[in-house]
Design an enzyme around this catalytic site. Structure first.
Site, PDB file in Angstrom:
ATOM      1  N   ASP A   1      36.361  34.748  39.673  1.00 11.00           N
ATOM      2  CA  ASP A   1      35.826  35.445  40.851  1.00 11.00           C
ATOM      3  C   ASP A   1      36.790  36.516  41.358  1.00 11.00           C
ATOM      4  O   ASP A   1      36.403  37.648  41.645  1.00 11.00           O
ATOM      5  CB  ASP A   1      35.539  34.440  41.971  1.00 11.00           C
ATOM      6  CG  ASP A   1      34.591  33.330  41.515  1.00 11.00           C
ATOM      7  OD1 ASP A   1      33.991  33.476  40.441  1.00 11.00           O
ATOM      8  OD2 ASP A   1      34.474  32.331  42.233  1.00 11.00           O
TER       9      ASP A   1
ATOM     10  N   ALA B   1      26.161  31.346  48.899  1.00 13.78           N
ATOM     11  CA  ALA B   1      25.132  31.792  47.961  1.00 13.78           C
ATOM     12  C   ALA B   1      25.672  31.907  46.542  1.00 13.78           C
ATOM     13  O   ALA B   1      24.996  32.403  45.651  1.00 13.78           O
ATOM     14  CB  ALA B   1      24.552  33.129  48.408  1.00 13.78           C
TER      15      ALA B   1
ATOM     16  N   SER C   1      34.153  33.845  49.127  1.00 14.53           N
ATOM     17  CA  SER C   1      35.545  33.394  49.350  1.00 14.53           C
ATOM     18  C   SER C   1      36.533  34.309  48.630  1.00 14.53           C
ATOM     19  O   SER C   1      37.548  34.714  49.204  1.00 14.53           O
ATOM     20  CB  SER C   1      35.752  31.970  48.844  1.00 14.53           C
ATOM     21  OG  SER C   1      34.759  31.135  49.306  1.00 14.53           O
TER      22      SER C   1
ATOM     23  N   LEU D   1      28.050  33.835  45.506  1.00 14.97           N
ATOM     24  CA  LEU D   1      28.365  35.223  45.163  1.00 14.97           C
ATOM     25  C   LEU D   1      29.834  35.539  45.444  1.00 14.97           C
ATOM     26  O   LEU D   1      30.225  36.685  45.603  1.00 14.97           O
ATOM     27  CB  LEU D   1      27.448  36.180  45.951  1.00 14.97           C
ATOM     28  CG  LEU D   1      25.945  35.925  45.776  1.00 14.97           C
ATOM     29  CD1 LEU D   1      25.130  36.906  46.601  1.00 14.97           C
ATOM     30  CD2 LEU D   1      25.557  36.013  44.302  1.00 14.97           C
ATOM     31  N   SER D   2      30.637  34.495  45.539  1.00 17.02           N
ATOM     32  CA  SER D   2      32.083  34.627  45.699  1.00 17.02           C
ATOM     33  C   SER D   2      32.490  35.315  46.995  1.00 17.02           C
ATOM     34  O   SER D   2      33.358  36.186  47.006  1.00 17.02           O
ATOM     35  CB  SER D   2      32.699  35.376  44.512  1.00 17.02           C
ATOM     36  OG  SER D   2      32.580  34.590  43.386  1.00 17.02           O
TER      37      SER D   2
ATOM     38  N   GLU E   1      29.598  30.414  32.233  1.00 15.85           N
ATOM     39  CA  GLU E   1      29.717  29.626  33.469  1.00 15.85           C
ATOM     40  C   GLU E   1      30.548  28.377  33.195  1.00 15.85           C
ATOM     41  O   GLU E   1      30.292  27.654  32.215  1.00 15.85           O
ATOM     42  CB  GLU E   1      28.308  29.270  33.942  1.00 15.85           C
ATOM     43  CG  GLU E   1      28.034  29.465  35.403  1.00 15.85           C
ATOM     44  CD  GLU E   1      28.285  30.856  35.961  1.00 15.85           C
ATOM     45  OE1 GLU E   1      29.452  31.165  36.291  1.00 15.85           O
ATOM     46  OE2 GLU E   1      27.330  31.636  36.084  1.00 15.85           O
ATOM     47  N   HIS E   2      31.539  28.139  34.027  1.00 20.52           N
ATOM     48  CA  HIS E   2      32.481  27.013  33.894  1.00 20.52           C
ATOM     49  C   HIS E   2      33.369  27.180  32.656  1.00 20.52           C
ATOM     50  O   HIS E   2      34.031  26.237  32.242  1.00 20.52           O
ATOM     51  CB  HIS E   2      31.755  25.663  33.865  1.00 20.52           C
ATOM     52  CG  HIS E   2      31.182  25.280  35.204  1.00 20.52           C
ATOM     53  ND1 HIS E   2      31.849  24.492  36.099  1.00 20.52           N
ATOM     54  CD2 HIS E   2      30.019  25.631  35.798  1.00 20.52           C
ATOM     55  CE1 HIS E   2      31.094  24.341  37.191  1.00 20.52           C
ATOM     56  NE2 HIS E   2      29.984  25.040  37.034  1.00 20.52           N
ATOM     57  N   THR E   3      33.332  28.339  32.066  1.00 25.24           N
ATOM     58  CA  THR E   3      34.187  28.590  30.901  1.00 25.24           C
ATOM     59  C   THR E   3      35.571  29.071  31.329  1.00 25.24           C
ATOM     60  O   THR E   3      36.522  28.959  30.558  1.00 25.24           O
ATOM     61  CB  THR E   3      33.539  29.667  29.993  1.00 25.24           C
ATOM     62  OG1 THR E   3      33.072  30.729  30.828  1.00 25.24           O
ATOM     63  CG2 THR E   3      32.387  29.095  29.195  1.00 25.24           C
ATOM     64  N   ASP E   4      35.706  29.579  32.554  1.00 24.47           N
ATOM     65  CA  ASP E   4      37.009  30.183  32.917  1.00 24.47           C
ATOM     66  C   ASP E   4      38.133  29.141  32.947  1.00 24.47           C
ATOM     67  O   ASP E   4      39.204  29.361  32.377  1.00 24.47           O
ATOM     68  CB  ASP E   4      36.940  30.998  34.227  1.00 24.47           C
ATOM     69  CG  ASP E   4      36.494  30.242  35.465  1.00 24.47           C
ATOM     70  OD1 ASP E   4      36.058  29.073  35.343  1.00 24.47           O
ATOM     71  OD2 ASP E   4      36.582  30.827  36.573  1.00 24.47           O
TER      72      ASP E   4
HETATM   73  C1  GLA Z   1      32.957  29.165  40.731  1.00 24.92           C
HETATM   74  C2  GLA Z   1      34.435  29.250  40.464  1.00 24.92           C
HETATM   75  C3  GLA Z   1      34.729  30.065  39.211  1.00 24.92           C
HETATM   76  C4  GLA Z   1      33.905  29.559  38.028  1.00 24.92           C
HETATM   77  C5  GLA Z   1      32.447  29.388  38.437  1.00 24.92           C
HETATM   78  C6  GLA Z   1      31.630  28.734  37.363  1.00 24.92           C
HETATM   79  O1  GLA Z   1      32.437  30.408  41.038  1.00 24.92           O
HETATM   80  O2  GLA Z   1      35.097  29.854  41.556  1.00 24.92           O
HETATM   81  O3  GLA Z   1      36.092  30.050  38.924  1.00 24.92           O
HETATM   82  O4  GLA Z   1      34.441  28.377  37.526  1.00 24.92           O
HETATM   83  O5  GLA Z   1      32.310  28.615  39.611  1.00 24.92           O
HETATM   84  O6  GLA Z   1      31.557  29.571  36.261  1.00 24.92           O
END
Ligand code: GLA
Length: 468
Positions: free
Chosen positions: A181, A128, A133, A130-131, A38-41
């Site tokens: 995402d 939520a 967007s 869950l992407s 998480e937040h690694t991308d």
């Molecule tokens: C959101 C962002 C992703 C990622 C996550 C955290 O979903 O869209 O690119 O940074 O937060 O892992």
């Protein structure tokens, strides 16, 4: 879960109800869950997301002018009509900024984006984590590419399309998100998690079958809405970049030993960086465990127990070091673990959204009850529980025209019944009156416009354009 045929039929019905014609096609893009990383991308690190069975459909039809008309079942009354040639970052706000951004980013990448009517539907809860967007972006991208007037010489590779969708989100919408995402939505595979190296953009499909270990993945939508654009996400990103600068590395991905972080004098930056370094390692550990589980010939139950422990460790790191968790997520994690979950953690950008829990198959009911009871005690809105099943990536659905009782099946009711005199051409343009036969306006006089419309409708067979 709704079948693909039902989803396609509902999407086509929505299009027909709004635009008075059958769409040229229906495209589905899934949301994503993230197993680890998480937040690694945006730190050039590793992520391990997977595509969900829940997703967003775009029913789309070509239109002969350069206008984009967007409506959504989830945004009634917030329909948008745009001139493709006037699209510019920051100019469109709200939900329509995502599909409009895709049209803009595809044009910027050299594609002759056509005018289109697009009807959006989704079973992903918004906000939520869950992407939804990214799913909206990816469904729109596949639809617009398939409607291209001039087919692209070769299909656009999915990783390149993910980068275009990310650009739409970063530059057009103004959300500084990473590439995870869109990659999950466009590259996921059923029964697999996607290992993505965000530095090289190399990917690997990792077999992921919790059911074989008598486990399942549960999503708890905590109903605390998350908004990536509201500042905290950008602030974490800036802190990570500052930490990398102070350490003299191109990104925190280059740090593999947490002891190197002792050189950071600022305790906040040290904690932020520690989360990134540790989460990158956890991704690789989970990949190792999944591979051993799938290759072992046994159930892999031991590997899944270890993965559960890593999930919980990741939650503590996100809560205490990265400080992106929220009260409902912490409570859901604690309640799930106390009720027998193998592991649980907040998921996504943070400050709202969902918790991912790995649970023994037979303990699902008691874990749901325990989490719901905790929310009740706090007088929080009741959580929503969803199954997270590693599923297939974005795709075109077979067009289903008409479910029993619907008015589907008519390719375009205007095609065979041109109106007389100076009536204006029906198009998927502005809806102006309540009467279905007179509900459409078109800027062009009838004869020319009518012919173009008829021609364009007769070109609507599948196969045009470059996307699958
Ligand atoms: C959101 C962002 C992703 C990622 C996550 C955290 O979903 O869209 O690119 O940074 O937060 O892992």
């Amino acid at each position: 879960m709704r079948s693909e045929a039902a989803r396609s039929a509902q999407a086509a019905e929505l299009f027909l109800a709004r635009f008075g014609a059958a769409p040229d096609g229906v495209w589905l893009a899934p949301g994503r869950a993230n197993l680890m990383g998480e937040h690694t991308d945006y730190n050039d690190g590793f992520v391990l997301p997977f595509a969900l069975s829940q997703g967003t459909t775009a029913a789309a039809g070509y239109r002969p002018d350069r206008r984009l008309v967007l409506c959504s079942r989830q945004e009634p009354g917030r329909e948008v009509e745009l001139a493709l040639d006037d699209l510019a970052p920051g100019q469109v706000t709200g939900w329509a900024a995502y599909p409009a951004g895709i049209a803009w980013a595809l044009s910027a990448a050299g594609y002759q984006v056509p005018g289109a009517c697009i009807a959006i539907d989704s079973d992903l809860p918004a906000g939520a984590g869950l992407s939804s967007s990214a799913a909206l972006e990816c469904a729109t991208a596949l639809a617009l590419l398939a409607l291209l007037a001039l087919p692209a010489p070769s299909p656009i590779p999915r990783p390149a399309l993910a980068a275009i969708a990310q650009r739409a989100e970063n530059e057009f919408v103004g959300v500084p998100s990473g590439i995870m995402d869109q990659s999950a939505s466009l590259l996921g595979q059923a029964g697999h998690a996607l290992l993505l190296d965000c530095r090289s953009l190399e990917t690997a499909q990792v077999p992921f079958d919790p059911a074989a270990a008598d486990a399942r993945l549960m999503l708890v939508n905590t109903r605390a809405k998350h908004e990536l654009s509201d500042g905290e996400y950008g602030q974490r990103r800036a802190e990570c970049e500052q930490a990398a600068r102070l350490l003299g590395v191109p990104s925190l991905r280059s740090v593999t030993d947490v002891r190197e972080l002792d050189r950071l004098a600022d305790p906040v930056l040290r904690r932020r960086a520690r989360h990134i370094v540790a989460d990158n390692q956890r991704v690789l550990e989970v990949v190792g465990l999944l591979r051993s589980a799938s290759g072992a010939g046994g159930s892999g139950a031991g590997a899944y127990r270890d993965i559960g422990r890593l999930l919980t460790a990741a939650h503590l790191s996100l809560r205490d070091d990265f400080e992106v968790s929220w009260a409902e997520a912490d409570a859901a994690v604690d309640a799930a673990l106390a009720a027998g979950a193998l592991g649980a953690r907040m998921m996504g950008g943070g400050f709202g959204g969902s918790v991912l829990a790995l649970v023994p198959r037979r303990a699902g009911g008691q874990i749901r009850e325990a989490v719901a009871e905790t929310f009740g005690r706090h007088a929080w809105t009741a959580p929503e529980f969803l199954d997270a099943v590693p599923s297939a990536s974005a795709r075109r659905l077979a067009l289903q025209l008409g479910s029993p009782g619907s008015q589907g099946g008519t390719p375009c009711r205007y095609e065979t019944k041109p109106r007389r005199s100076r009536a204006r051409l029906p198009s998927c343009g502005t809806r102006s009156t309540a009467s279905p036969r007179s509900a459409w306006t078109c800027p062009r006089p009838k004869p020319r416009c009518w012919r173009r419309w008829t021609v364009c409708r007769s070109r609507s067979a599948p196969g045009r354009g470059s996307a699958r």
